[in-house]
Scaffold this motif. Sequence first.
Motif, PDB file in Angstrom:
ATOM      1  N   UNK A  28      -3.606  -2.459   0.487  1.00 38.08           N
ATOM      2  CA  UNK A  28      -3.082  -2.874  -0.819  1.00 38.08           C
ATOM      3  C   UNK A  28      -4.187  -3.615  -1.552  1.00 38.08           C
ATOM      4  N   UNK A  29      -4.420  -3.213  -2.788  1.00 37.99           N
ATOM      5  CA  UNK A  29      -5.362  -3.949  -3.638  1.00 37.99           C
ATOM      6  C   UNK A  29      -4.547  -4.667  -4.701  1.00 37.99           C
ATOM      7  N   UNK A  30      -4.713  -5.988  -4.740  1.00 40.01           N
ATOM      8  CA  UNK A  30      -4.018  -6.811  -5.721  1.00 40.01           C
ATOM      9  C   UNK A  30      -4.996  -7.119  -6.853  1.00 40.01           C
ATOM     10  N   UNK A  31      -4.725  -6.591  -8.022  1.00 38.27           N
ATOM     11  CA  UNK A  31      -5.562  -6.842  -9.190  1.00 38.27           C
ATOM     12  C   UNK A  31      -5.430  -8.287  -9.654  1.00 38.27           C
ATOM     13  N   UNK A  32      -4.328  -8.915  -9.298  1.00 38.28           N
ATOM     14  CA  UNK A  32      -4.054 -10.248  -9.810  1.00 38.28           C
ATOM     15  C   UNK A  32      -3.649 -10.148 -11.271  1.00 38.28           C
ATOM     16  N   UNK A  33      -3.890 -11.210 -12.029  1.00 40.96           N
ATOM     17  CA  UNK A  33      -3.574 -11.211 -13.460  1.00 40.96           C
ATOM     18  C   UNK A  33      -4.841 -10.786 -14.206  1.00 40.96           C
ATOM     19  N   UNK A  34      -4.729  -9.689 -14.941  1.00 39.57           N
ATOM     20  CA  UNK A  34      -5.871  -9.172 -15.699  1.00 39.57           C
ATOM     21  C   UNK A  34      -5.472  -9.028 -17.167  1.00 39.57           C
ATOM     22  N   UNK A  35      -6.460  -8.987 -18.042  1.00 37.80           N
ATOM     23  CA  UNK A  35      -6.164  -8.864 -19.469  1.00 37.80           C
ATOM     24  C   UNK A  35      -6.070  -7.403 -19.886  1.00 37.80           C
ATOM     25  N   UNK A  36      -5.302  -7.190 -20.924  1.00 33.36           N
ATOM     26  CA  UNK A  36      -5.086  -5.849 -21.470  1.00 33.36           C
ATOM     27  C   UNK A  36      -6.436  -5.215 -21.824  1.00 33.36           C
ATOM     28  N   UNK A  37      -6.615  -3.976 -21.398  1.00 30.64           N
ATOM     29  CA  UNK A  37      -7.836  -3.237 -21.709  1.00 30.64           C
ATOM     30  C   UNK A  37      -9.007  -3.522 -20.786  1.00 30.64           C
ATOM     31  N   UNK A  38      -8.819  -4.372 -19.778  1.00 26.51           N
ATOM     32  CA  UNK A  38      -9.925  -4.669 -18.860  1.00 26.51           C
ATOM     33  C   UNK A  38     -10.141  -3.508 -17.889  1.00 26.51           C
ATOM     34  N   UNK A  39     -11.181  -3.597 -17.093  1.00 19.75           N
ATOM     35  CA  UNK A  39     -11.528  -2.524 -16.155  1.00 19.75           C
ATOM     36  C   UNK A  39     -10.428  -2.354 -15.109  1.00 19.75           C
ATOM     37  N   UNK A  40      -9.846  -1.171 -15.065  1.00 10.71           N
ATOM     38  CA  UNK A  40      -8.747  -0.901 -14.135  1.00 10.71           C
ATOM     39  C   UNK A  40      -9.163  -0.127 -12.910  1.00 10.71           C
ATOM     40  N   UNK A  41     -10.463   0.031 -12.679  1.00 13.81           N
ATOM     41  CA  UNK A  41     -10.919   0.808 -11.526  1.00 13.81           C
ATOM     42  C   UNK A  41     -11.132  -0.079 -10.303  1.00 13.81           C
ATOM     43  N   UNK A  42     -10.589   0.373  -9.193  1.00 14.68           N
ATOM     44  CA  UNK A  42     -10.777  -0.309  -7.907  1.00 14.68           C
ATOM     45  C   UNK A  42     -11.094   0.756  -6.863  1.00 14.68           C
ATOM     46  N   UNK A  43     -11.640   0.319  -5.717  1.00 17.08           N
ATOM     47  CA  UNK A  43     -12.048   1.253  -4.675  1.00 17.08           C
ATOM     48  C   UNK A  43     -11.455   0.854  -3.330  1.00 17.08           C
ATOM     49  N   UNK A  44     -10.786   1.798  -2.696  1.00 13.43           N
ATOM     50  CA  UNK A  44     -10.314   1.635  -1.327  1.00 13.43           C
ATOM     51  C   UNK A  44     -11.408   2.181  -0.410  1.00 13.43           C
ATOM     52  N   UNK A  45     -11.798   1.391   0.587  1.00  8.06           N
ATOM     53  CA  UNK A  45     -12.816   1.818   1.548  1.00  8.06           C
ATOM     54  C   UNK A  45     -12.124   2.040   2.891  1.00  8.06           C
ATOM     55  N   UNK A  46     -12.457   3.156   3.529  1.00  4.33           N
ATOM     56  CA  UNK A  46     -11.876   3.472   4.831  1.00  4.33           C
ATOM     57  C   UNK A  46     -12.955   4.003   5.759  1.00  4.33           C
ATOM     58  N   UNK A  47     -12.641   4.004   7.058  1.00  2.00           N
ATOM     59  CA  UNK A  47     -13.550   4.524   8.076  1.00  2.00           C
ATOM     60  C   UNK A  47     -12.826   5.597   8.881  1.00  2.00           C
ATOM     61  N   UNK A  48     -13.511   6.694   9.146  1.00  2.00           N
ATOM     62  CA  UNK A  48     -12.969   7.734  10.026  1.00  2.00           C
ATOM     63  C   UNK A  48     -13.147   7.237  11.455  1.00  2.00           C
ATOM     64  N   UNK A  49     -12.049   6.847  12.096  1.00  3.58           N
ATOM     65  CA  UNK A  49     -12.111   6.347  13.474  1.00  3.58           C
ATOM     66  C   UNK A  49     -11.730   7.433  14.469  1.00  3.58           C
ATOM     67  N   UNK A  50     -11.616   8.666  13.988  1.00  8.57           N
ATOM     68  CA  UNK A  50     -11.298   9.797  14.851  1.00  8.57           C
ATOM     69  C   UNK A  50     -12.547  10.431  15.435  1.00  8.57           C
ATOM     70  N   UNK A  51     -12.358  11.573  16.068  1.00 14.40           N
ATOM     71  CA  UNK A  51     -13.462  12.273  16.727  1.00 14.40           C
ATOM     72  C   UNK A  51     -13.877  13.547  15.997  1.00 14.40           C
ATOM     73  N   UNK A  52     -13.195  13.855  14.920  1.00 17.52           N
ATOM     74  CA  UNK A  52     -13.471  15.064  14.141  1.00 17.52           C
ATOM     75  C   UNK A  52     -13.650  14.680  12.671  1.00 17.52           C
ATOM     76  N   UNK A  53     -14.245  15.572  11.865  1.00 22.26           N
ATOM     77  CA  UNK A  53     -14.358  15.292  10.427  1.00 22.26           C
ATOM     78  C   UNK A  53     -12.978  15.094   9.785  1.00 22.26           C
TER      79      UNK A  53
END
Length: 135
Positions: A28-53
């Motif tokens: 979960x990414x919490x933007x918090x309180x942001x102003x109208x028209x501000x940057x709405x882009x966020x990035x989720x980072x993950x790791x492949x912990x499996x054994x295959x692509x």
Amino acid sequence: MKAFGTFLVALFITFSINSQEFKFEKETINYGKITKGSNGERTFVFTNIGTEPLIIKNIQSSCGCTVPKKPEKPIMPGEKGEIKVSYNTKILGGFSKQITIFSNAKKSRKAIKIKGYVAEGISLEKEKSMLSEDS
């Protein structure tokens, strides 16, 4: 006996196809309180912990105000990947949106979330006029 051998091969292929897993740094990414028209882009980072692509087949959001972008290439075992999410910050008020990821992982569906509150920002001109009225 031939049928049993075919069954074992099919079972092995099914297991190896579904031996991928991924772990998010934050689900979960919490933007918090942001102003109208501000940057709405966020990035989720993950790791492949499996054994295959790991292959992200599709990503869907719970509404059109949230646009996710999936990785185009498979994520190899041990590698990190990113899912970029853009929220329309011109919409005032609180928001909580779900993004569903479809992949070749053990659990083929994975839900992640964004939340926050978009407030009407006070412009510099409004602030100046308010200060000059107080004088």
